[in-house]
Design a protein around this motif. Structure first.
Motif, PDB file in Angstrom:
ATOM      1  N   ALA A  87       0.865  -1.120  -0.145  1.00 58.95           N
ATOM      2  CA  ALA A  87       0.090   0.080   0.068  1.00 58.95           C
ATOM      3  C   ALA A  87       0.820   1.248   0.057  1.00 58.95           C
ATOM      4  O   ALA A  87       1.900   1.294   0.458  1.00 58.95           O
ATOM      5  N   TRP A  88       0.522   2.340  -0.624  1.00 55.67           N
ATOM      6  CA  TRP A  88       1.124   3.524  -0.741  1.00 55.67           C
ATOM      7  C   TRP A  88       0.059   4.733  -1.042  1.00 55.67           C
ATOM      8  O   TRP A  88      -1.003   4.540  -1.495  1.00 55.67           O
ATOM      9  N   PRO A  89       0.215   5.916  -0.208  1.00 54.22           N
ATOM     10  CA  PRO A  89      -0.721   6.916  -0.316  1.00 54.22           C
ATOM     11  C   PRO A  89      -1.027   7.286  -1.609  1.00 54.22           C
ATOM     12  O   PRO A  89       0.111   7.162  -2.517  1.00 54.22           O
ATOM     13  N   GLY A  90      -2.334   7.559  -1.946  1.00 49.58           N
ATOM     14  CA  GLY A  90      -2.436   7.599  -3.505  1.00 49.58           C
ATOM     15  C   GLY A  90      -3.032   6.549  -4.325  1.00 49.58           C
ATOM     16  O   GLY A  90      -3.409   6.698  -5.553  1.00 49.58           O
ATOM     17  N   GLY A 149       0.156   3.778   9.368  1.00 52.25           N
ATOM     18  CA  GLY A 149      -0.908   4.379   9.402  1.00 52.25           C
ATOM     19  C   GLY A 149      -2.039   4.572   8.464  1.00 52.25           C
ATOM     20  O   GLY A 149      -3.148   4.875   8.735  1.00 52.25           O
ATOM     21  N   LEU A 150      -1.955   3.919   7.454  1.00 54.28           N
ATOM     22  CA  LEU A 150      -2.997   3.972   6.331  1.00 54.28           C
ATOM     23  C   LEU A 150      -4.048   2.917   6.618  1.00 54.28           C
ATOM     24  O   LEU A 150      -5.168   2.857   6.372  1.00 54.28           O
ATOM     25  N   PHE A 151      -3.736   1.873   7.805  1.00 53.65           N
ATOM     26  CA  PHE A 151      -4.652   0.679   8.036  1.00 53.65           C
ATOM     27  C   PHE A 151      -4.981   1.049   9.441  1.00 53.65           C
ATOM     28  O   PHE A 151      -4.145   1.027  10.460  1.00 53.65           O
ATOM     29  N   ASN A 152      -6.317   0.920   9.956  1.00 53.82           N
ATOM     30  CA  ASN A 152      -6.770   0.804  11.355  1.00 53.82           C
ATOM     31  C   ASN A 152      -6.875  -0.564  11.239  1.00 53.82           C
ATOM     32  O   ASN A 152      -7.971  -1.077  11.561  1.00 53.82           O
TER      33      ASN A 152
END
Ligand SMILES: Cc1cc2nc3c(=O)[nH]c(=O)nc-3n(C[C@H](O)[C@H](O)[C@H](O)COP(=O)(O)OP(=O)(O)OC[C@H]3O[C@@H](n4cnc5c(N)ncnc54)[C@H](O)[C@@H]3O)c2cc1C
Length: 323
Positions: A49-52, A101-104
């Motif tokens: 995963a990567w922002p965007g 931080g992208l994943f809760n």
């Protein structure tokens, strides 16, 4: 229906369509540089995963949930110890925190130096910390391709070119742009180099899970196989350049050895180039291009992971009709 391209996407589409009752033929040019053949085999939407890239991540999470049943239907084993993502420099550890931080998600946890070594005792001294992504899977991509071939044949898929079909699915990976004007200059090849290392007597054993490293800002991964490890991967915009470069091999080995020094005693048994199918936004193109023609391409770094998801979508498109 006819499928053009026999990588993981074409074969999965053919299999799902045959299982749904369609009469299917598949034609493939047999490129040794097909992404499916050289790939690492990670089924890892979280650690990729990567922002965007939220759309691809969401598709990947859906696809991952399909994999246990998909693999079982093919009698293919999965590596299910998750992924350990490790960092070397303070900046590398910041990157890990950003991904976490992208994943809760409680299955994605940052671990200190001691905890990661308890899980993977052969990590190198330069590794400073990491994160365990428990839900990631991995598959031996070549075993998968053989199993898909066999399952397709058992479901009555024929392997031939030049068939007259009501629906054609373009699933030729990086080469798809040559097969329809709507894909020309839209799908591009993204070159990747990858190494296969074989364990030798006396060497430390392969890791028990996929190890991804961020080494001074460069990405590296080591995916365990029976009797060895796959080390990947470089990424260049270099057209269809099929040469394995000295710099590519050097960088991969240096960074892999920083993460797992024991691999220095392994045999380097293969260095290969494969092509990912890049799309303008890195999101796969799975849709009708015109009546009778569907595209299933542009899977970039995630084609193995997304294969059952794309195959299901293509069958839904055919059943829904081109309107
Ligand atoms: C180095 C590397 C590592 C990777 N690691 C991973 C990973 O760990 N996990 C993951 O999910 N993904 C990974 N990928 C991406 C993944 O390999 C691709 O997304 C996936 O293989 C795409 O599958 P495909 O079937 O669309 O294309 P391909 O596997 O490239 O297959 C395309 C097929 O089309 C055929 N073809 C070409 N032209 C024609 C034509 N005119 N007519 C008929 N057939 C044709 C070719 O012979 C080829 O067999 C990696 C890719 C690379 C390069």
């Amino acid at each position: 229906m006819a499928v053009r391209g026999g990588g993981v996407i074409g074969l999965s589409v053919a299999l799902f369509a045959a299982r749904a009752g369609f009469s299917v033929s598949l034609c493939d040019l047999g490129s040794p540089h097909a992404g499916s053949r050289v790939a690492g085999g990670m089924l890892a939407p979280v650690s990729e995963a990567w922002p965007g890239e939220e759309t691809v991540t969401a598709q990947g999470v859906e696809a991952l949930a399909m994999w246990p049943e998909f693999a079982a239907s093919l009698n293919v084993g999965l590596f299910n110890n998750g992924t350990m993502v490790v960092g070397v420099s303070p900046g590398d550890l910041d990157d890990l925190r950003r991904i976490a931080g992208l994943f809760n998600d409680p299955s994605v946890g940052l671990l200190n130096n001691r905890a990661i070594r308890q899980l993977e005792p052969t990590l190198g001294p330069a590794v400073r910390g990491g994160m365990l992504v428990a839900g990631d899977l991995a598959v031996d991509n070549r075993e998968l391709l053989s199993a898909l071939h066999k399952a397709c044949a058992e479901e009555g898929v024929t392997f031939q070119s030049d068939v007259d079909a009501k629906v054609t699915v373009i699933a030729a990976g990086a080469w798809s742009g040559e097969l329809h004007p709507a894909l020309k200059n839209v799908i591009r090849p993204v070159k990747g180099e990858i190494l296969r290392l074989t364990h030798r007597p006396g060497a430390l054993p392969p890791p028990s899970r996929t190890i991804r490293g961020s080494v001074h800002g460069r990405s590296i991964y080591l995916v365990p196989r029976k009797g060895g490890v796959v080390v990947g991967a470089t990424q260049y915009e270099a057209g269809f350049d099929t040469d394995v470069s000295v710099a590519g091999v050097r960088d991969l080995l240096r960074d892999a050895e920083t993460v797992l020094p024991g691999i220095a005693e392994y045999a380097l048994t293969e260095a290969a180039v494969g092509f990912r199918a890049g799309s303008p936004d890195n999101v796969p193109i799975v849709r009708w291009l015109e009546p009778g023609v569907i595209a299933a391409t542009g899977h970039h770094r995630n084609g193995l992971l997304l294969a059952p998801h794309t195959a299901r979508l293509v069958v839904e498109l055919i059943e829904g009709g081109s309107s």
